[in-house]
Write a protein that holds these residues in place. Structure first.
Motif, PDB file in Angstrom:
ATOM      1  N   SER A   5       0.819  -1.207   0.000  1.00 47.65           N
ATOM      2  CA  SER A   5       0.000   0.000   0.000  1.00 47.65           C
ATOM      3  C   SER A   5       0.859   1.266   0.000  1.00 47.65           C
ATOM      4  CB  SER A   5      -0.949   0.005   1.185  1.00 47.65           C
ATOM      5  OG  SER A   5      -0.220   0.039   2.395  1.00 47.65           O
ATOM      6  N   LYS A   6       2.117   1.146   0.381  1.00 48.14           N
ATOM      7  CA  LYS A   6       3.018   2.296   0.405  1.00 48.14           C
ATOM      8  C   LYS A   6       3.754   2.489  -0.919  1.00 48.14           C
ATOM      9  CE  LYS A   6       3.669   1.978   5.359  1.00 48.14           C
ATOM     10  NZ  LYS A   6       4.574   1.720   6.467  1.00 48.14           N
ATOM     11  N   PHE A   7       3.634   1.527  -1.832  1.00 45.46           N
ATOM     12  CA  PHE A   7       4.338   1.623  -3.106  1.00 45.46           C
ATOM     13  C   PHE A   7       3.657   2.627  -4.030  1.00 45.46           C
ATOM     14  CE2 PHE A   7       6.253  -2.944  -3.085  1.00 45.46           C
ATOM     15  CZ  PHE A   7       7.134  -2.551  -2.098  1.00 45.46           C
ATOM     16  N   SER A   8       4.461   3.277  -4.832  1.00 38.05           N
ATOM     17  CA  SER A   8       3.923   4.201  -5.839  1.00 38.05           C
ATOM     18  C   SER A   8       3.340   3.396  -7.001  1.00 38.05           C
ATOM     19  CB  SER A   8       5.034   5.112  -6.358  1.00 38.05           C
ATOM     20  OG  SER A   8       5.957   4.358  -7.130  1.00 38.05           O
ATOM     21  N   GLU A   9       2.581   4.092  -7.856  1.00 46.01           N
ATOM     22  CA  GLU A   9       2.031   3.442  -9.055  1.00 46.01           C
ATOM     23  C   GLU A   9       3.154   2.864  -9.909  1.00 46.01           C
ATOM     24  OE1 GLU A   9      -0.647   5.766 -11.425  1.00 46.01           O
ATOM     25  OE2 GLU A   9      -1.731   6.488  -9.667  1.00 46.01           O
ATOM     26  N   GLU A  10       4.242   3.612 -10.036  1.00 46.35           N
ATOM     27  CA  GLU A  10       5.370   3.166 -10.856  1.00 46.35           C
ATOM     28  C   GLU A  10       5.973   1.875 -10.307  1.00 46.35           C
ATOM     29  OE1 GLU A  10       5.150   6.318  -9.554  1.00 46.35           O
ATOM     30  OE2 GLU A  10       4.537   7.358 -11.390  1.00 46.35           O
ATOM     31  N   GLN A  11       6.139   1.824  -9.007  1.00 49.01           N
ATOM     32  CA  GLN A  11       6.702   0.621  -8.384  1.00 49.01           C
ATOM     33  C   GLN A  11       5.759  -0.568  -8.572  1.00 49.01           C
ATOM     34  OE1 GLN A  11       7.113   2.544  -4.540  1.00 49.01           O
ATOM     35  NE2 GLN A  11       9.354   2.252  -4.597  1.00 49.01           N
ATOM     36  N   LEU A  12       4.473  -0.339  -8.365  1.00 49.06           N
ATOM     37  CA  LEU A  12       3.501  -1.420  -8.536  1.00 49.06           C
ATOM     38  C   LEU A  12       3.472  -1.912  -9.978  1.00 49.06           C
ATOM     39  CD1 LEU A  12       0.563  -0.068  -6.355  1.00 49.06           C
ATOM     40  CD2 LEU A  12       2.019  -2.049  -5.853  1.00 49.06           C
ATOM     41  N   ALA A  13       3.546  -0.984 -10.931  1.00 50.60           N
ATOM     42  CA  ALA A  13       3.536  -1.362 -12.349  1.00 50.60           C
ATOM     43  C   ALA A  13       4.752  -2.214 -12.687  1.00 50.60           C
ATOM     44  CB  ALA A  13       3.491  -0.110 -13.226  1.00 50.60           C
ATOM     45  N   LYS A  71       5.058   4.466 -16.203  1.00 52.26           N
ATOM     46  CA  LYS A  71       4.958   5.928 -16.291  1.00 52.26           C
ATOM     47  C   LYS A  71       3.602   6.460 -15.843  1.00 52.26           C
ATOM     48  CE  LYS A  71       9.023   6.535 -18.155  1.00 52.26           C
ATOM     49  NZ  LYS A  71      10.016   6.223 -17.192  1.00 52.26           N
ATOM     50  N   ASN A  72       2.509   5.759 -16.194  1.00 55.48           N
ATOM     51  CA  ASN A  72       1.196   6.320 -15.908  1.00 55.48           C
ATOM     52  C   ASN A  72       0.140   5.226 -15.797  1.00 55.48           C
ATOM     53  OD1 ASN A  72      -0.663   8.265 -15.420  1.00 55.48           O
ATOM     54  ND2 ASN A  72      -0.158   9.490 -17.217  1.00 55.48           N
ATOM     55  N   LEU A  73       0.194   4.471 -14.754  1.00 49.66           N
ATOM     56  CA  LEU A  73      -0.712   3.347 -14.542  1.00 49.66           C
ATOM     57  C   LEU A  73      -2.170   3.799 -14.457  1.00 49.66           C
ATOM     58  CD1 LEU A  73      -1.195   0.340 -13.957  1.00 49.66           C
ATOM     59  CD2 LEU A  73      -0.763   0.833 -11.543  1.00 49.66           C
ATOM     60  N   SER A  74      -2.453   4.822 -13.692  1.00 49.01           N
ATOM     61  CA  SER A  74      -3.843   5.250 -13.524  1.00 49.01           C
ATOM     62  C   SER A  74      -4.447   5.726 -14.842  1.00 49.01           C
ATOM     63  CB  SER A  74      -3.963   6.337 -12.454  1.00 49.01           C
ATOM     64  OG  SER A  74      -3.128   7.431 -12.756  1.00 49.01           O
ATOM     65  N   SER A  75      -3.672   6.433 -15.660  1.00 51.74           N
ATOM     66  CA  SER A  75      -4.180   6.869 -16.970  1.00 51.74           C
ATOM     67  C   SER A  75      -4.454   5.678 -17.872  1.00 51.74           C
ATOM     68  CB  SER A  75      -3.175   7.792 -17.662  1.00 51.74           C
ATOM     69  OG  SER A  75      -3.094   9.001 -16.971  1.00 51.74           O
ATOM     70  N   TYR A  76      -3.571   4.698 -17.824  1.00 53.04           N
ATOM     71  CA  TYR A  76      -3.763   3.498 -18.634  1.00 53.04           C
ATOM     72  C   TYR A  76      -5.066   2.793 -18.233  1.00 53.04           C
ATOM     73  CZ  TYR A  76      -3.271  -1.236 -20.372  1.00 53.04           C
ATOM     74  OH  TYR A  76      -3.512  -2.441 -20.990  1.00 53.04           O
ATOM     75  N   LEU A  77      -5.285   2.621 -16.940  1.00 55.18           N
ATOM     76  CA  LEU A  77      -6.482   1.923 -16.469  1.00 55.18           C
ATOM     77  C   LEU A  77      -7.755   2.693 -16.844  1.00 55.18           C
ATOM     78  CD1 LEU A  77      -5.244   0.788 -12.942  1.00 55.18           C
ATOM     79  CD2 LEU A  77      -5.503  -0.629 -14.996  1.00 55.18           C
TER      80      LEU A  77
END
Length: 193
Positions: A5-13, A71-77
């Motif tokens: 839960s502490k990871f950034s979107e980039e790290q999770l991707a 780079k942009n996980l939320s935009s992709y989703l």
């Protein structure tokens, strides 16, 4: 133990691309609700919205190695769910056109009453078998046979490869041939579609 839960979107991707199930679970938990709400506002159908979001997440996992989402996980989703909503609207529009076509075709006065009854029964049987095809086979079949789209155009609409579209069309034809028999199968393509 690592807290995802502490990871950034980039790290999770990045972890997702490596096949990390816990990273996928965190992405799912982090984004499901907002994507569901977006889909629900557009579709106004709880089950459809949930199904679209679930399917999108399945696709995310299946294509995790092919995408660079760091780079942009939320935009992709968001883009993917919007695309799925638009695809659903397109499929419904195609289905509506098909039903209109069948209704207008059945009104033509070109045969005897007995012939019309048999023709109507055959159309209903074909229609039933087409709509019994599994998704996405049904949507691809309708785009191919009714909308006369090329495999390349269908691949773009359905976000698939051309080879995937070709194999799904073959699958649909095989299923219909088995269920309808050869004569009805021929009528399906030469008279009714």
């Amino acid at each position: 133990m690592t807290s995802y839960s502490k990871f950034s979107e980039e790290q999770l991707a990045t972890l997702l691309r490596e096949g990390d199930h816990l990273a996928f679970t965190e992405i799912y938990n982090r984004f499901f609700e907002v994507l569901y709400m977006h889909a629900f506002r557009r579709l106004n159908d709880d089950d459809e919205a949930k199904d679209l979001v679930q399917e999108m997440f399945v696709g995310l996992w299946d294509k995790r190695k092919l995408q660079d989402l760091s780079k942009n996980l939320s935009s992709y989703l968001y883009t993917r769910i919007r695309s799925r909503i638009l695809d659903k609207f397109r499929r419904e529009k195609i289905s509506g056109r098909y039903m209109d076509f069948l209704a207008s075709y059945s009104k033509l006065d070109h045969a005897s009453t007995d012939h019309k009854v048999r023709e109507r029964d055959l159309k209903q049987l074909i229609e039933k078998e087409i709509y019994a095809l599994p998704e996405p086979v049904r949507a691809i079949f309708i785009l191919s046979r009714k909308e006369h789209l090329s495999h390349k155009e269908i691949a773009e609409v359905m976000d698939m490869t051309e080879q995937g579209v070709k194999s799904q069309v073959k699958r649909a034809l095989k299923i219909l041939r088995a269920k309808l028999g050869f004569y009805s199968y021929l009528l399906c393509f030469f008279n009714l579609l």
